[in-house]
Design an enzyme around this catalytic site. Structure first.
Site, mmCIF file in Angstrom:
data_model
loop_
_atom_site.group_PDB
_atom_site.id
_atom_site.type_symbol
_atom_site.label_atom_id
_atom_site.label_comp_id
_atom_site.label_asym_id
_atom_site.label_seq_id
_atom_site.Cartn_x
_atom_site.Cartn_y
_atom_site.Cartn_z
ATOM 1 N N VAL A 280 3.451 -9.283 -8.731
ATOM 2 C CA VAL A 280 4.119 -8.844 -10.244
ATOM 3 C C VAL A 280 4.273 -10.039 -11.060
ATOM 4 O O VAL A 280 3.580 -9.859 -12.218
ATOM 5 C CB VAL A 280 5.724 -8.576 -9.787
ATOM 6 C CG1 VAL A 280 6.559 -8.452 -10.974
ATOM 7 C CG2 VAL A 280 5.765 -7.186 -9.229
ATOM 8 N N ASP B 200 5.761 -21.637 -8.154
ATOM 9 C CA ASP B 200 5.783 -21.073 -7.113
ATOM 10 C C ASP B 200 6.062 -22.150 -6.014
ATOM 11 O O ASP B 200 5.574 -23.116 -6.119
ATOM 12 C CB ASP B 200 4.455 -20.162 -6.560
ATOM 13 C CG ASP B 200 4.896 -19.213 -5.635
ATOM 14 O OD1 ASP B 200 4.689 -18.045 -6.134
ATOM 15 O OD2 ASP B 200 5.143 -19.504 -4.277
ATOM 16 N N GLU C 166 9.149 -3.901 -13.827
ATOM 17 C CA GLU C 166 7.817 -3.701 -13.872
ATOM 18 C C GLU C 166 7.311 -2.507 -13.097
ATOM 19 O O GLU C 166 7.860 -2.125 -12.097
ATOM 20 C CB GLU C 166 7.100 -4.698 -12.881
ATOM 21 C CG GLU C 166 5.660 -4.959 -12.855
ATOM 22 C CD GLU C 166 5.145 -5.000 -14.346
ATOM 23 O OE1 GLU C 166 5.093 -6.296 -14.724
ATOM 24 O OE2 GLU C 166 4.781 -4.033 -14.908
ATOM 25 N N CYS D 245 5.867 -0.533 -2.607
ATOM 26 C CA CYS D 245 6.953 -0.138 -3.193
ATOM 27 C C CYS D 245 7.805 1.313 -2.744
ATOM 28 O O CYS D 245 8.807 1.243 -2.670
ATOM 29 C CB CYS D 245 6.409 0.066 -4.770
ATOM 30 S SG CYS D 245 5.759 -1.388 -5.514
HETATM 31 C C1 UDX Z 1 3.384 2.604 -7.140
HETATM 32 C C2 UDX Z 1 3.821 3.328 -8.551
HETATM 33 O O1 UDX Z 1 2.824 4.277 -9.155
HETATM 34 C C3 UDX Z 1 4.427 2.256 -9.791
HETATM 35 O O2 UDX Z 1 4.592 2.780 -11.049
HETATM 36 C C4 UDX Z 1 5.200 1.327 -9.107
HETATM 37 O O3 UDX Z 1 5.515 0.071 -9.822
HETATM 38 C C5 UDX Z 1 4.849 0.731 -7.754
HETATM 39 O O4 UDX Z 1 4.354 1.909 -6.708
HETATM 40 P P1 UDX Z 1 1.211 1.764 -6.209
HETATM 41 O O5 UDX Z 1 2.165 1.485 -4.945
HETATM 42 O O6 UDX Z 1 0.453 0.650 -6.674
HETATM 43 O O7 UDX Z 1 2.368 1.851 -7.367
HETATM 44 O O8 UDX Z 1 0.397 2.993 -5.879
HETATM 45 P P2 UDX Z 1 0.080 4.303 -6.457
HETATM 46 O O9 UDX Z 1 -1.097 4.446 -7.239
HETATM 47 O O10 UDX Z 1 1.311 4.980 -7.171
HETATM 48 O O11 UDX Z 1 0.026 5.137 -5.016
HETATM 49 C C6 UDX Z 1 0.900 5.191 -3.910
HETATM 50 C C7 UDX Z 1 0.467 5.993 -2.813
HETATM 51 O O12 UDX Z 1 0.573 7.311 -3.023
HETATM 52 C C8 UDX Z 1 -0.970 5.702 -2.516
HETATM 53 O O13 UDX Z 1 -0.933 5.427 -1.108
HETATM 54 C C9 UDX Z 1 -1.749 6.752 -3.001
HETATM 55 O O14 UDX Z 1 -2.942 7.217 -2.094
HETATM 56 C C10 UDX Z 1 -0.800 7.780 -2.711
HETATM 57 N N1 UDX Z 1 -0.893 9.061 -3.548
HETATM 58 C C11 UDX Z 1 -0.970 9.184 -5.151
HETATM 59 C C12 UDX Z 1 -1.149 10.436 -3.079
HETATM 60 O O15 UDX Z 1 -1.071 10.468 -1.845
HETATM 61 N N2 UDX Z 1 -1.080 11.372 -3.928
HETATM 62 C C13 UDX Z 1 -1.129 11.445 -5.394
HETATM 63 O O16 UDX Z 1 -1.242 12.385 -5.923
HETATM 64 C C14 UDX Z 1 -0.975 9.995 -5.749
#
Ligand code: UDX
Length: 485
Positions: free
Chosen positions: A11, A30, A158, A273
């Site tokens: 972040v 940091d 964020e 997250c």
């Molecule tokens: C997520 C949120 O998108 C973001 O807004 C928040 O701030 C942090 O958490 P991120 O953890 O980087 O971001 O990943 P993201 O791209 O959202 O994917 C999360 C998980 O869901 C991954 O394992 C991805 O493969 C899975 N996913 C995503 C699915 O299984 N199906 C989908 O249609 C979309």
């Protein structure tokens, strides 16, 4: 404006770097000296060892020493700062609550410094990383304890997804500011001047508590979308004849009210997250005496999803994992990252080991170092000795009885040919991401194919597959072949 970003992980670093692009004087602080030394070097490989985001190392290198500064010593730079961003990691506790110890250490340290400042200009302290609802208020009380004067607290969550941090920071869909006073709102408006009144970016000003809640509701709703598709759409296409997963998706999401994001069925959503935030929200609502049935259901569905193809392999394909060798392809929680936090592959590997596999041959295009860090430690669990680490998919598949695709890396779309060239049927392909467009070629050549969001397709005659316990009861369903994404 003079800004200090406290905490330089996924972040803090992208945030500091992108703010420096807008001509602010940004100091990123940091307590981890090796991390700060890596950033100060401006060297891309060193920076990416800590935060691997496309374009980030270039921005750091360009602005280093001009607008962007790194330090492990915050004492000398506090004077004259307009805004502090708190980007401190808040890992989960076992009971789902948030471990606030790093955060509390940091804000007490900061309070001590701000309590003694000479220059009493207004300063705003902003929570950027995800923190429980009420944390801005906690921050305020800690500052008061330290006798800090003329300060405001704010929440500015964020929303970035990993792998998109730079683009997402430059062109966010929204900026959410939760603050108490017009003066603090104005300071943050100056800081984000490029986004205020933007035609496409929603600039929302609200209370700190609302801003904190927006973050939790967003993330848990996104996980609900994914879990709905995994728990309902995929289940239908697995259990009932002739339902085409991709057509189902197109037909349903044609409604503009229904998001296409989340409809990519998978072996569960991972990352740093979703799991942490939903557990924390359950905890927070329980403490407030409110029911959390929907959140609990979503959490359970997503966790079960991470290993349920193994269950299906046992119950539908009658695959006996005992003493088998299995390739696991894709270890990160999604493509284009080396991050394995809460990754489905962790669950898959655990499930395979507990079912007595002889060996696991692991491969990921980016996450092999992470994988070794997770598993190359027989002291943690001696079963981890059964995992070997490979440089290519071909090498990992060689000599296996089955394979499991766990991450949606694009390079896996061509695996059908690789499998045919490397492994002989009877052979089971478990596809946790629907990655094989030409799976029918595999099935015709005698390989069994078990995808998420689709029925088991027998390539090998069901009755005499030697890997099955007591023969199979499932009949070949050749006419039900579906086209994966
Ligand atoms: C997520 C949120 O998108 C973001 O807004 C928040 O701030 C942090 O958490 P991120 O953890 O980087 O971001 O990943 P993201 O791209 O959202 O994917 C999360 C998980 O869901 C991954 O394992 C991805 O493969 C899975 N996913 C995503 C699915 O299984 N199906 C989908 O249609 C979309």
């Amino acid at each position: 404006m003079k800004i200090i970003v406290i905490g330089t992980g996924y972040v803090g670093l992208p945030h500091a770097a992108v703010l420096s692009e807008y001509g602010h004087e940004v100091h990123a602080y940091d307590i981890d000296a090796t991390r700060i030394a890596a950033y100060q070097s401006g060297d891309a490989d060193s920076i990416e060892r800590y935060v691997n985001e496309p374009g980030l190392a270039d921005i750091v290198a360009e602005n280093l020493g001009r607008y962007l500064f790194f330090t492990t010593d915050i004492n000398g730079i506090v004077e004259g700062t307009d805004v502090f961003f708190l980007c401190i990691n808040t890992p989960p506790n076992r009971d789902g609550s948030t471990d606030m110890s790093y955060y509390l250490d940091a804000i007490h340290h900061l309070g001590g410094l701000l309590g003694q400042r000479q220059n009493q200009q207004r300063v705003v302290l902003v929570n950027k990383s995800t923190v429980p609802i009420g944390t801005a208020r906690l921050l305020e009380s800690v500052m008061r304890e330290h006798g800090v004067e003329n300060f405001g607290v704010a929440s500015n969550p964020e929303f970035l997804a990993q792998g998109n941090a730079v683009e997402g920071s430059r062109r966010p869909d929204r900026i959410v500011i939760g603050a108490d006073t017009a003066e603090d709102m104005q300071i943050l408006r100056r800081l984000y001047s490029q986004f205020v009144n933007h035609v496409r970016i929603r600039y929302l000003e609200t209370t700190p508590e609302t801003a904190e809640a927006i973050k939790y509701v967003s993330n848990t709703l996104l996980l609900t979308y994914i879990s709905f598709w995994n728990g309902v759409g995929a289940r239908l296409a697995e259990a009932m004849p002739n339902i085409r997963m991709e057509d189902l998706k197109v037909g349903v999401t044609a409604d503009a009210r229904i998001s296409t994001w989340g409809s990519y069925v998978s072996n569960g959503a991972g990352g740093s997250c979703f799991g942490k935030d939903i557990q924390s929200l359950i905890y927070q609502l329980n403490r407030a005496g409110r029911k959390t049935d929907i959140l609990q259901a979503v959490y359970n569905i997503n966790e079960y999803q991470k290993t349920y193809l193994i269950d299906r392999a046992i119950h539908e394909a009658h695959f006996n994992f005992n003493q088998k060798t299995v390739a696991v392809l894709g270890l990160s929680f999604k493509k284009r990252t080396n991050d394995m936090r809460d990754s489905a592959a962790l669950g898959v590997v655990g499930a395979l080991l507990s079912r007595g596999v002889r060996a696991i041959r692991a491969y990921d295009p980016l996450a092999m170092d992470e994988a070794r860090r997770s598993w190359f430690n027989p002291d943690k669990n001696h079963l981890f000795e059964r995992i070997s680490y490979h440089e290519t998919a071909v090498e990992a598949i060689d000599g296996t009885d089955a394979l499991y695709i766990s991450t949606d890396w694009e390079e896996f779309r061509g695996l059908a040919r690789t499998i045919q060239a490397t492994a002989r049927p009877p052979y089971l392909v478990m596809d946790g991401r629907r990655m094989l467009p030409d799976f029918d070629m595999l099935v015709s050549a005698g390989y069994d194919y078990l995808p998420v969001g689709g029925p088991l397709l027998h390539g090998w005659p069901a009755s005499d597959a030697p890997y099955r316990e007591n023969g199979s009861t499932a009949a070949p369903i050749a006419e039900l072949r579906h086209v994966p994404a």
